[in-house]
Design a protein around this motif. Structure first.
Motif, mmCIF file in Angstrom:
data_model
loop_
_atom_site.group_PDB
_atom_site.id
_atom_site.type_symbol
_atom_site.label_atom_id
_atom_site.label_comp_id
_atom_site.label_asym_id
_atom_site.label_seq_id
_atom_site.Cartn_x
_atom_site.Cartn_y
_atom_site.Cartn_z
ATOM 1 N N ALA A 288 -2.629 2.046 4.042
ATOM 2 C CA ALA A 288 -2.719 2.839 2.811
ATOM 3 C C ALA A 288 -1.496 3.732 2.648
ATOM 4 O O ALA A 288 -0.926 3.832 1.546
ATOM 5 N N VAL A 289 -1.054 4.355 3.726
ATOM 6 C CA VAL A 289 0.060 5.305 3.620
ATOM 7 C C VAL A 289 1.397 4.595 3.468
ATOM 8 O O VAL A 289 2.225 4.981 2.632
ATOM 9 N N ILE A 290 1.630 3.554 4.249
ATOM 10 C CA ILE A 290 2.943 2.905 4.143
ATOM 11 C C ILE A 290 3.097 2.180 2.808
ATOM 12 O O ILE A 290 4.215 2.058 2.283
ATOM 13 N N HIS A 291 1.987 1.706 2.234
ATOM 14 C CA HIS A 291 2.074 1.130 0.888
ATOM 15 C C HIS A 291 2.457 2.203 -0.116
ATOM 16 O O HIS A 291 3.251 1.947 -1.043
ATOM 17 N N LEU A 292 1.915 3.370 0.057
ATOM 18 C CA LEU A 292 2.207 4.481 -0.856
ATOM 19 C C LEU A 292 3.689 4.843 -0.830
ATOM 20 O O LEU A 292 4.275 5.166 -1.865
ATOM 21 N N TYR A 293 4.315 4.758 0.344
ATOM 22 C CA TYR A 293 5.709 5.186 0.482
ATOM 23 C C TYR A 293 6.717 4.040 0.466
ATOM 24 O O TYR A 293 7.913 4.288 0.265
ATOM 25 N N ALA A 294 6.262 2.828 0.709
ATOM 26 C CA ALA A 294 7.185 1.683 0.655
ATOM 27 C C ALA A 294 6.439 0.459 0.128
ATOM 28 O O ALA A 294 6.239 -0.521 0.846
ATOM 29 N N PRO A 295 5.998 0.509 -1.138
ATOM 30 C CA PRO A 295 5.152 -0.570 -1.684
ATOM 31 C C PRO A 295 5.843 -1.928 -1.707
ATOM 32 O O PRO A 295 5.179 -2.952 -1.566
ATOM 33 N N GLU A 296 7.165 -1.959 -1.880
ATOM 34 C CA GLU A 296 7.843 -3.252 -1.930
ATOM 35 C C GLU A 296 7.873 -3.914 -0.548
ATOM 36 O O GLU A 296 7.748 -5.133 -0.427
ATOM 37 N N ASP A 297 8.039 -3.096 0.464
ATOM 38 C CA ASP A 297 8.073 -3.634 1.827
ATOM 39 C C ASP A 297 6.676 -3.860 2.389
ATOM 40 O O ASP A 297 6.477 -4.704 3.275
ATOM 41 N N HIS A 298 5.713 -3.099 1.884
ATOM 42 C CA HIS A 298 4.343 -3.168 2.408
ATOM 43 C C HIS A 298 3.366 -3.242 1.230
ATOM 44 O O HIS A 298 2.714 -2.257 0.875
ATOM 45 N N PRO A 299 3.249 -4.403 0.586
ATOM 46 C CA PRO A 299 2.431 -4.537 -0.629
ATOM 47 C C PRO A 299 0.927 -4.489 -0.373
ATOM 48 O O PRO A 299 0.156 -4.277 -1.314
ATOM 49 N N ASP A 300 0.518 -4.673 0.859
ATOM 50 C CA ASP A 300 -0.920 -4.734 1.151
ATOM 51 C C ASP A 300 -1.483 -3.324 1.319
ATOM 52 O O ASP A 300 -0.963 -2.527 2.105
ATOM 53 N N THR A 301 -2.549 -2.999 0.582
ATOM 54 C CA THR A 301 -3.181 -1.682 0.697
ATOM 55 C C THR A 301 -4.685 -1.811 0.526
ATOM 56 O O THR A 301 -5.152 -2.635 -0.264
ATOM 57 N N PRO A 302 -5.460 -1.018 1.242
ATOM 58 C CA PRO A 302 -6.920 -1.056 1.080
ATOM 59 C C PRO A 302 -7.415 -0.220 -0.094
ATOM 60 O O PRO A 302 -8.610 -0.227 -0.398
ATOM 61 N N VAL A 303 -6.517 0.491 -0.760
ATOM 62 C CA VAL A 303 -6.926 1.389 -1.846
ATOM 63 C C VAL A 303 -7.002 0.614 -3.166
ATOM 64 O O VAL A 303 -6.013 -0.016 -3.575
ATOM 65 N N PRO A 304 -8.135 0.642 -3.866
ATOM 66 C CA PRO A 304 -8.252 -0.046 -5.167
ATOM 67 C C PRO A 304 -7.226 0.474 -6.162
ATOM 68 O O PRO A 304 -6.884 1.656 -6.151
ATOM 69 N N ALA A 305 -6.755 -0.394 -7.027
ATOM 70 C CA ALA A 305 -5.697 -0.030 -7.976
ATOM 71 C C ALA A 305 -6.095 1.135 -8.870
ATOM 72 O O ALA A 305 -5.263 1.986 -9.208
ATOM 73 N N ASP A 306 -7.381 1.198 -9.249
ATOM 74 C CA ASP A 306 -7.798 2.258 -10.160
ATOM 75 C C ASP A 306 -7.870 3.630 -9.488
ATOM 76 O O ASP A 306 -8.063 4.647 -10.168
ATOM 77 N N LEU A 307 -7.714 3.667 -8.178
ATOM 78 C CA LEU A 307 -7.728 4.944 -7.466
ATOM 79 C C LEU A 307 -6.375 5.279 -6.844
ATOM 80 O O LEU A 307 -6.246 6.279 -6.143
ATOM 81 N N ALA A 308 -5.385 4.444 -7.117
ATOM 82 C CA ALA A 308 -4.121 4.560 -6.394
ATOM 83 C C ALA A 308 -3.066 5.409 -7.087
ATOM 84 O O ALA A 308 -1.922 5.462 -6.638
ATOM 85 N N SER A 309 -3.416 6.094 -8.170
ATOM 86 C CA SER A 309 -2.426 6.902 -8.861
ATOM 87 C C SER A 309 -1.982 8.064 -7.975
ATOM 88 O O SER A 309 -2.750 8.594 -7.169
ATOM 89 N N ARG A 310 -0.744 8.455 -8.147
ATOM 90 C CA ARG A 310 -0.204 9.565 -7.349
ATOM 91 C C ARG A 310 -0.980 10.847 -7.626
ATOM 92 O O ARG A 310 -1.165 11.688 -6.741
ATOM 93 N N GLU A 311 -1.443 10.982 -8.844
ATOM 94 C CA GLU A 311 -2.202 12.187 -9.220
ATOM 95 C C GLU A 311 -3.466 12.317 -8.388
ATOM 96 O O GLU A 311 -3.822 13.406 -7.937
ATOM 97 N N ARG A 312 -4.134 11.185 -8.151
ATOM 98 C CA ARG A 312 -5.337 11.235 -7.310
ATOM 99 C C ARG A 312 -4.974 11.493 -5.854
ATOM 100 O O ARG A 312 -5.673 12.210 -5.150
ATOM 101 N N TRP A 313 -3.914 10.838 -5.422
ATOM 102 C CA TRP A 313 -3.480 11.065 -4.039
ATOM 103 C C TRP A 313 -3.164 12.550 -3.797
ATOM 104 O O TRP A 313 -3.449 13.090 -2.736
#
Length: 346
Positions: A288-313
């Protein structure tokens, strides 16, 4: 055992059972209480160490303090305990002159496992215990006398005292993690959150505590860019959460201070936050964290797209939720490892 052999006092048999449980890491009661009493009783011997009884007890308690010092160093976070052990060991050492050793080379008792040493130490305290020890193990007078040798006892006292002093610094001193700046601070002052996460993830390599401490100190220093704050705090949080056996006050002080900077009286309209959607595993949270900071290198994340906004984070309520759970873990360390408020004070 023959009928003529005196028997060890019943309370000494209980002492063997109690201390054996401790050194085997399966204490029967509160190990801090038991070991505090042991160190106190050892110091009392100093008042009559020049008597035959006192010399017997000096040998027994030196062996016992040596056998149990590892547990104090590794499991207990009480400054008073360390002080008590140090006073007893240094007190005994001052009465011992290695020059008085007349033992043949190599004849000193070998350093046995702690459980065996506990039995030996308690046996040495009394004439009855010594007689039982001699009969049970078939040792001769020369072998028994070696346990009273001032050279042998001085070596034990020195070794145990050194271990206690070293552990005191590790558990209560100022741990230097400044060398990690070169690893986690990028040119320009940014923080390499992905590198931090990779280090926290591999807890088996002993990274978790130092990385979490570095994260706490970096947080407290204020040298954190806005875009790095979340990743840094999550690295601190994960370090706390993954330190299952607890970390000593030398680590916990700054971690607690960093967590205390988070406001808890906050609210929001969100039904859920990103962190709550990641499974409670190191791997899931890491992704979850490495996707947040390097999404191109680490595209896999357990966080649903509708909850992944930076504002929610970045929601203050999510920070508060993380802080509350971190506080609970930190308090658990205190309960688990003992010591008083003064030992854990920020």
């Amino acid at each position: 055992m023959t009928e003529q052999t005196p028997t060890m006092p019943a309370d000494h048999r209980e002492l063997i059972s109690d201390l054996s449980g401790i050194v085997c890491d399966y204490p029967n009661g509160d190990p801090e209480d038991s070991l505090s009493i042991l160190a106190y009783d050892a110091r009392e011997v100093l008042d009559h160490v020049d008597t035959p009884e006192g010399r017997r007890e000096r040998a027994g308690y030196t062996v016992l303090l040596h056998a149990t010092c590892w547990y104090v160093a590794a499991r207990l976070f009480s400054k008073a305990m360390y002080t008590s052990y140090t006073k007893a060991l240094e007190g005994f050492r001052a009465t011992l002159d290695p020059a008085n050793c007349t033992c043949p080379d190599g004849s000193h008792p070998k350093d046995g496992d702690p459980e065996y040493s506990v039995g030996v130490g308690v046996s040495l305290l009394t004439e009855a215990g010594r007689a039982e020890f001699v009969e049970d193990y078939g040792i001769d007078d020369e072998e028994l006398a070696a346990y009273d040798c001032e050279g042998f006892l001085a070596d034990l006292a020195d070794e145990a005292a050194a271990r206690i002093r070293e552990a005191y610094e590790e558990n209560f001193g100022d741990i230097d993690v400044s060398h990690l700046d070169a690893r986690y601070v990028r040119d320009g002052g940014g923080i390499d959150v992905v590198a931090l996460q990779k280090a926290v993830r591999h807890s088996s390599e002993g990274n978790t505590g130092p990385v979490a401490l570095w994260s706490a100190r970096r947080w407290l220093s204020g040298q954190v860019r806005d875009e790095d704050r979340l990743g840094l705090f999550l690295s601190l949080w994960m370090g706390i959460d993954q330190s299952y056996a607890g970390l000593p006050p030398s680590y916990a002080r700054d971690m607690a201070a960093a967590v205390d900077t988070i406001g808890l009286e906050v609210s929001c309209d969100h039904q859920r936050h990103p962190w709550s959607t990641a499974e409670k595993t190191v791997e899931s949270r890491y992704r979850a964290v490495i996707h947040l900071y390097a999404p191109e290198d680490h595209p896999d994340t357990p966080v649903p797209a509708d909850l992944a906004s930076r504002e929610r984070w970045e929601c203050p309520v999510q920070y508060a939720e993380l802080a509350r759970s971190a506080k609970k873990n930190l308090e658990g360390w205190r309960v688990m490892r003992g010591g008083g408020e003064e030992d854990w004070e920020v």
